[in-house]
Design a protein around this motif. Structure first.
Motif, PDB file in Angstrom:
ATOM      1  N   ASN A  12      68.837 -12.306 -35.128  1.00 45.00           N
ATOM      2  CA  ASN A  12      67.805 -11.265 -35.032  1.00 45.00           C
ATOM      3  C   ASN A  12      66.416 -11.770 -35.418  1.00 45.00           C
ATOM      4  O   ASN A  12      65.481 -10.986 -35.542  1.00 45.00           O
ATOM      5  CB  ASN A  12      68.172 -10.072 -35.922  1.00 45.00           C
ATOM      6  CG  ASN A  12      69.398  -9.358 -35.385  1.00 45.00           C
ATOM      7  OD1 ASN A  12      69.670  -9.424 -34.183  1.00 45.00           O
ATOM      8  ND2 ASN A  12      70.152  -8.710 -36.256  1.00 45.00           N
ATOM      9  N   GLY A  13      66.315 -13.050 -35.680  1.00 42.73           N
ATOM     10  CA  GLY A  13      65.005 -13.632 -35.962  1.00 42.73           C
ATOM     11  C   GLY A  13      64.550 -13.497 -37.403  1.00 42.73           C
ATOM     12  O   GLY A  13      63.410 -13.816 -37.730  1.00 42.73           O
ATOM     13  N   GLU A  14      65.458 -13.078 -38.298  1.00 41.76           N
ATOM     14  CA  GLU A  14      65.030 -12.885 -39.688  1.00 41.76           C
ATOM     15  C   GLU A  14      64.802 -14.208 -40.417  1.00 41.76           C
ATOM     16  O   GLU A  14      64.235 -14.242 -41.492  1.00 41.76           O
ATOM     17  CB  GLU A  14      66.049 -12.021 -40.446  1.00 41.76           C
ATOM     18  CG  GLU A  14      66.012 -10.570 -39.976  1.00 41.76           C
ATOM     19  CD  GLU A  14      67.092  -9.715 -40.624  1.00 41.76           C
ATOM     20  OE1 GLU A  14      67.282  -9.824 -41.841  1.00 41.76           O
ATOM     21  OE2 GLU A  14      67.752  -8.963 -39.888  1.00 41.76           O
ATOM     22  N   ARG A  32      57.803 -27.041 -29.352  1.00 37.85           N
ATOM     23  CA  ARG A  32      57.794 -25.583 -29.577  1.00 37.85           C
ATOM     24  C   ARG A  32      58.727 -25.221 -30.728  1.00 37.85           C
ATOM     25  O   ARG A  32      58.407 -24.398 -31.577  1.00 37.85           O
ATOM     26  CB  ARG A  32      58.224 -24.845 -28.307  1.00 37.85           C
ATOM     27  CG  ARG A  32      57.034 -24.281 -27.525  1.00 37.85           C
ATOM     28  CD  ARG A  32      57.417 -23.084 -26.681  1.00 37.85           C
ATOM     29  NE  ARG A  32      58.625 -23.250 -25.901  1.00 37.85           N
ATOM     30  CZ  ARG A  32      58.682 -23.883 -24.718  1.00 37.85           C
ATOM     31  NH1 ARG A  32      57.576 -24.400 -24.181  1.00 37.85           N
ATOM     32  NH2 ARG A  32      59.816 -23.994 -24.064  1.00 37.85           N
ATOM     33  N   GLY A  87      63.323 -16.780 -38.725  1.00 36.74           N
ATOM     34  CA  GLY A  87      62.334 -17.468 -37.898  1.00 36.74           C
ATOM     35  C   GLY A  87      62.764 -17.619 -36.452  1.00 36.74           C
ATOM     36  O   GLY A  87      63.958 -17.555 -36.126  1.00 36.74           O
ATOM     37  N   GLU A  88      61.736 -17.859 -35.636  1.00 44.28           N
ATOM     38  CA  GLU A  88      61.961 -17.914 -34.194  1.00 44.28           C
ATOM     39  C   GLU A  88      62.825 -19.112 -33.777  1.00 44.28           C
ATOM     40  O   GLU A  88      63.721 -19.003 -32.950  1.00 44.28           O
ATOM     41  CB  GLU A  88      60.587 -17.986 -33.510  1.00 44.28           C
ATOM     42  CG  GLU A  88      60.648 -17.838 -32.008  1.00 44.28           C
ATOM     43  CD  GLU A  88      59.325 -18.239 -31.377  1.00 44.28           C
ATOM     44  OE1 GLU A  88      58.261 -18.007 -31.991  1.00 44.28           O
ATOM     45  OE2 GLU A  88      59.371 -18.796 -30.257  1.00 44.28           O
ATOM     46  N   ALA A  89      62.529 -20.291 -34.389  1.00 42.54           N
ATOM     47  CA  ALA A  89      63.249 -21.509 -33.961  1.00 42.54           C
ATOM     48  C   ALA A  89      64.746 -21.370 -34.177  1.00 42.54           C
ATOM     49  O   ALA A  89      65.556 -21.694 -33.297  1.00 42.54           O
ATOM     50  CB  ALA A  89      62.707 -22.716 -34.732  1.00 42.54           C
ATOM     51  N   LYS A  90      65.111 -20.858 -35.353  1.00 46.10           N
ATOM     52  CA  LYS A  90      66.551 -20.710 -35.649  1.00 46.10           C
ATOM     53  C   LYS A  90      67.190 -19.699 -34.708  1.00 46.10           C
ATOM     54  O   LYS A  90      68.333 -19.872 -34.281  1.00 46.10           O
ATOM     55  CB  LYS A  90      66.740 -20.257 -37.099  1.00 46.10           C
ATOM     56  CG  LYS A  90      66.874 -21.399 -38.086  1.00 46.10           C
ATOM     57  CD  LYS A  90      67.364 -20.856 -39.403  1.00 46.10           C
ATOM     58  CE  LYS A  90      67.863 -21.961 -40.296  1.00 46.10           C
ATOM     59  NZ  LYS A  90      68.491 -21.481 -41.511  1.00 46.10           N
ATOM     60  N   ALA A  91      66.453 -18.629 -34.395  1.00 44.04           N
ATOM     61  CA  ALA A  91      67.007 -17.598 -33.501  1.00 44.04           C
ATOM     62  C   ALA A  91      67.258 -18.188 -32.115  1.00 44.04           C
ATOM     63  O   ALA A  91      68.331 -17.992 -31.519  1.00 44.04           O
ATOM     64  CB  ALA A  91      66.049 -16.412 -33.424  1.00 44.04           C
ATOM     65  N   VAL A  92      66.289 -18.962 -31.609  1.00 43.00           N
ATOM     66  CA  VAL A  92      66.446 -19.598 -30.287  1.00 43.00           C
ATOM     67  C   VAL A  92      67.656 -20.542 -30.319  1.00 43.00           C
ATOM     68  O   VAL A  92      68.496 -20.564 -29.410  1.00 43.00           O
ATOM     69  CB  VAL A  92      65.156 -20.379 -29.919  1.00 43.00           C
ATOM     70  CG1 VAL A  92      65.374 -21.274 -28.711  1.00 43.00           C
ATOM     71  CG2 VAL A  92      64.004 -19.414 -29.674  1.00 43.00           C
ATOM     72  N   LYS A 150      71.002 -18.669 -30.522  1.00 40.94           N
ATOM     73  CA  LYS A 150      71.306 -18.025 -29.234  1.00 40.94           C
ATOM     74  C   LYS A 150      71.957 -19.029 -28.287  1.00 40.94           C
ATOM     75  O   LYS A 150      72.926 -18.728 -27.595  1.00 40.94           O
ATOM     76  CB  LYS A 150      70.005 -17.502 -28.596  1.00 40.94           C
ATOM     77  CG  LYS A 150      69.935 -15.987 -28.614  1.00 40.94           C
ATOM     78  CD  LYS A 150      68.624 -15.465 -28.106  1.00 40.94           C
ATOM     79  CE  LYS A 150      68.147 -14.367 -29.051  1.00 40.94           C
ATOM     80  NZ  LYS A 150      66.750 -14.105 -29.063  1.00 40.94           N
ATOM     81  N   SER A 172      57.460 -23.549 -34.181  1.00 37.08           N
ATOM     82  CA  SER A 172      57.931 -22.218 -34.582  1.00 37.08           C
ATOM     83  C   SER A 172      58.850 -22.295 -35.803  1.00 37.08           C
ATOM     84  O   SER A 172      59.672 -21.411 -36.043  1.00 37.08           O
ATOM     85  CB  SER A 172      58.618 -21.515 -33.416  1.00 37.08           C
ATOM     86  OG  SER A 172      59.674 -22.318 -32.935  1.00 37.08           O
TER      87      SER A 172
END
Ligand code: F3S
Length: 404
Positions: A12-14, A64, A16-21, A24, A68
């Motif tokens: 859910n991006g809590e 990127r 950070g963005e890099a870990k969420a990407v 996924k 991020s």
């Protein structure tokens, strides 16, 4: 796929963005394969990091992730690059490529990857029996599963990078004990000479076993570790082998399989046939001899080469040796001394991932994996010969054994 509360938070991006990407990506691949959950890993190893391989889109993707907030969550290493860490190495011919490759490496290291540029990451951190890894170099994966009893699938480069950032991969394939049992029994009925002989066995095994786990019985004499590495690398090149059970070498070798499974024998005729199939030149035609696929540890290969030089004199044609990019102190000075004897160190690269065309047309090597790939990728002519035999041939002596 079942996800823990922490994994849900990452997704859910809590964190950070890099870990969420990254998560996924891992979840998506796992779901496509039917994995039911993720597994925590102790070491990630990213392959395919040569600039020629990833190009500008790959470099932009890595940058990127870094911008991020992408940072590795576990011990992480990366594979050989398209250029060497020694500036004056003969393969470093293109300044633009050098610059781009350096950007890739800087980006990985800024994310926390260790200086490595090697396909023997098990020498930087020894994998434990039964521990989970996400490695992306086919030869290293086969060695981790076969010689260390650790658990890794053959991960694609981006997946291993994503796994490094989240410290997890999907629990599937060789992470599951039931998939680590042998389903083909290979009996080698002839002596296995050096790395070349072991590589030829691996080449045959890879072709006949596909992605099965072969049990390899080499009779009375177990292979030594370097031969086991050569066998794993060749099997992973000619087939999709990710694990072998090597009699007397694999920690998970519990003796020949008892269940009725397919049995295959490899004798001298099969090794000779494989050698002929891979050879497109004679050793005397080679412009260089290449060894170090998979990479050699500098101390052990240099000791071996020094003893060969003492016995036979320096090689008449250049001897190129690929070693890890984590250059130990003093190696650069040693490399300069060795150059005077026609011995060239290539830290951080190898003949398969670097640009070879226009540099050499004919190579002699003791590595079946190198022979397999350089003929296909660079259209190089190849002679297969063990290192000591190459020294003997150059001094006019007949080889102890050029062929198995
Ligand atoms: Fe390593 Fe290059 Fe061989 S990456 S396994 S030395 S092809």
């Amino acid at each position: 796929m079942y996800l823990t509360r922490e994994e849900e938070r990452i997704l859910n991006g809590e964190e950070g963005e890099a870990k969420a990407v990254a998560l996924k990506l891992v979840v998506k691949v796992g779901e496509a394969l039917g994995a039911e959950r993720l597994v925590e890993i102790n070491h990630a190893h990213a392959s395919g990091i040569s600039y020629d391989n990833i190009g500008e889109p790959g470099l932009r993707f890595m940058k990127r992730l870094l911008e991020s907030g992408g940072r590795v969550a576990v011990f992480s290493t990366y594979n050989p690059a398209g250029t060497s860490f020694l500036d004056d190495a003969p393969v470093n011919r293109d300044p633009e490529l050098l610059q781009k490759q350096l950007e890739v490496i800087r980006t990985l290291e800024a994310m926390g990857f260790r200086r490595s540029a090697t396909c023997i990451p098990y020498t930087l951190r020894q994998p434990g029996l039964g521990e989970h890894l996400a490695w992306g170099e086919s030869s290293a994966v086969a060695v981790a599963n076969s010689i260390y009893g650790a658990r890794s699938n053959r991960e694609a480069g981006p997946l291993a990078l994503a796994a490094a950032l989240v410290g997890r991969t999907y629990r599937w394939g060789l992470h599951l004990p039931e998939n680590r049992k042998p389903s083909i029994h290979v009996r080698v009925e002839t002596g296995v000479e050096g790395e070349l002989g072991a590589g030829l066995v691996g080449y045959i095994v890879g072709r006949l076993s596909g992605n099965l786990v072969p049990y390899i019985d080499t009779g009375e004499g177990a292979l030594d570790e370097r031969q086991g590495i050569a066998l794993c690398a060749a099997a992973a090149a000619s087939g999709s082998t990710a694990m072998c059970l090597l009699k007397g070498l694999s920690p998970e070798d519990h003796g020949p399989p008892r269940e009725p499974i397919e049995r295959v024998a490899i004798g001298e005729a099969e090794l000779r046939e494989a050698l002929d199939e891979l050879s497109t030149a004679e050793p005397g035609e080679a412009e260089v001899f290449f060894t170090g696929c998979p990479h050699h540890e500098p101390a052990s290969i240099l000791e071996k080469v020094r003893s060969l030089v003492e016995r036979y004199g320096p090689p008449r044609r250049p001897l190129w040796i690929a070693v890890p990019g984590s250059v130990p102190p003093g190696l650069a000075a040693e490399a300069r001394r060795l150059r005077r004897m026609n011995i060239v160190l290539l830290p951080g690269t190898c003949l398969v991932v670097t640009r070879l065309r226009g540099l050499v047309d004919t190579v002699a090597t003791d590595s079946v994996k190198t022979a397999f790939y350089i003929a296909r990728r660079h259209r190089t002519r190849v002679a297969l010969v063990n290192l000591e035999d190459y020294f003997r041939l150059q001094t006019g002596l007949s080889p102890r054994q050029v062929a198995p």
